[in-house]
Design a protein around this motif. Sequence first.
Motif, mmCIF file in Angstrom:
data_model
loop_
_atom_site.group_PDB
_atom_site.id
_atom_site.type_symbol
_atom_site.label_atom_id
_atom_site.label_comp_id
_atom_site.label_asym_id
_atom_site.label_seq_id
_atom_site.Cartn_x
_atom_site.Cartn_y
_atom_site.Cartn_z
ATOM 1 N N GLY A 359 0.808 -1.207 0.073
ATOM 2 C CA GLY A 359 0.007 0.034 0.073
ATOM 3 C C GLY A 359 0.919 1.169 0.065
ATOM 4 O O GLY A 359 2.074 1.175 -0.186
ATOM 5 N N LEU A 386 5.989 -3.233 -6.804
ATOM 6 C CA LEU A 386 5.852 -2.072 -6.203
ATOM 7 C C LEU A 386 6.685 -0.955 -6.998
ATOM 8 O O LEU A 386 6.562 0.192 -7.358
ATOM 9 N N MET A 395 -0.710 -0.710 -11.803
ATOM 10 C CA MET A 395 -0.321 -1.715 -11.130
ATOM 11 C C MET A 395 -0.482 -3.069 -11.843
ATOM 12 O O MET A 395 -1.490 -3.106 -12.835
ATOM 13 N N TRP A 403 -3.439 -4.943 -2.674
ATOM 14 C CA TRP A 403 -3.223 -3.531 -2.403
ATOM 15 C C TRP A 403 -4.255 -2.936 -1.410
ATOM 16 O O TRP A 403 -5.616 -3.453 -1.355
#
Length: 454
Positions: A359, A386, A395, A403
């Motif tokens: 995240g 990431l 993504m 996520w």
Amino acid sequence: MRTDSTKYTGFTGWIDPPDDVRPALDGDLTCGIAVVGGGMGGMAAALRLAERGQDVVLLEAEFCGYGSASRNGGQIAGAPGGDLRMLSLQSPRKMPVMARLAEHAGRYVEDLIKTHDIDCDYVANGLVWGAVSPLMMLRVRTQAAILRAFGGGGTVGSREELGLPAGFVGGMRESIGGMLNPGKLARGVRRALLASSARVFERTRVSDVRRTGGIVEITTPHGTVRADKVLLATSVYGGEWDITPKNLATPLYVIEIESEPIAPERLAALDWTSRSGIITQHQLMTHYRLTERNTIVCGVRTAQRGRTYPLPDRVPDPDVVRDMGKDLAHRFPSLSDVSIERAWGGWIGISPDWLSVAGQVGDNVFYAMACNGHGLCQVPYVTHQLADYIVDGEMSDDLAGIWSDAPKYSPSMSLLLQPFVLRAVWGLDRFNDFFNGSRTLARRALRRAGRGAS
């Protein structure tokens, strides 16, 4: 097994520390992206960012590969860890993602080894979920069925079919992965990182990470790094800073032990023909593996909870090591006279749902928590994903599936993994071992082997 001459270390028994540790940060600097943490996750991220042409700085408190990157059992897994029965009830929507991510992570590490020509004793002989009793074999079959339902794969079979040592009933071999020397793997990735354009500072402990306007300031004893973006690849150690989401990781201290070298004929008598690594289906799993140096490495079996930050440097508890040695003697009775040569341990992090999570905080601080005691592949794979997201703003499906934008997480795992609970779970595992006949099965196997030899 004897522990009177065991050597205890806070680093690892797989390799020696490097003799080319990079100098610590001395002074202030600026960069495009800063990576905090030099484990497998931090190294993989910084290496990927350098490959993408980014201005990247990596800060590591000791030296790259010091922590869990090199302290683990060296299991390349291709399936999610943990109790799949519990996880399928707790996170049913996330399980298909995790089954796919785990396979991709295993392939990623295999490719990493090939791309950078890393000699780490890798053997792609699969990781086995081993059963030490008929009751545990039922659990293996149940877990395997859950894994298949979520898109994963593996081969369920008897001890003979899977080439497991006498004393095991059977198990399930994962379709991807195998065994390697994790210290050599970390050393190889470190070598690739140091040869890249990334600026690496070792012996540089970060005391604080905070946003100041649109810049992230990272404070160290002898200088400050100001970065446009930061990736926290610190696993459980990120809990030291206010910027890390609360309850992201619960710290557990786990131990690995290694026997003295064992004569090849004695190892052959175990009938461990596949040489596959084995993880049991206890509540607190135990893993066993053979090494290229004719030793047996065993890990976990019990876990000790970390209570406060900063997490203390420590060495394994001799009482825990003796208990682990006793377990090895029960599992392999013919080797009960063998000594435990060394023991090492380290802190790992358990995520809020025991599954990988990634995240960000605001628009320029990113993090990942993908250890969970089964993360040698998942940690670097997630941070690699990431790194691409930080550069491209897009993504991958795997990253999107884990996520989270949560500013804080539920304290449920932190509340659950209390010392008295961990002790009770250890007791439950031993109770089941006593009544399910696993020790008796191991002794019977030893007697059968003795009759066969005569």
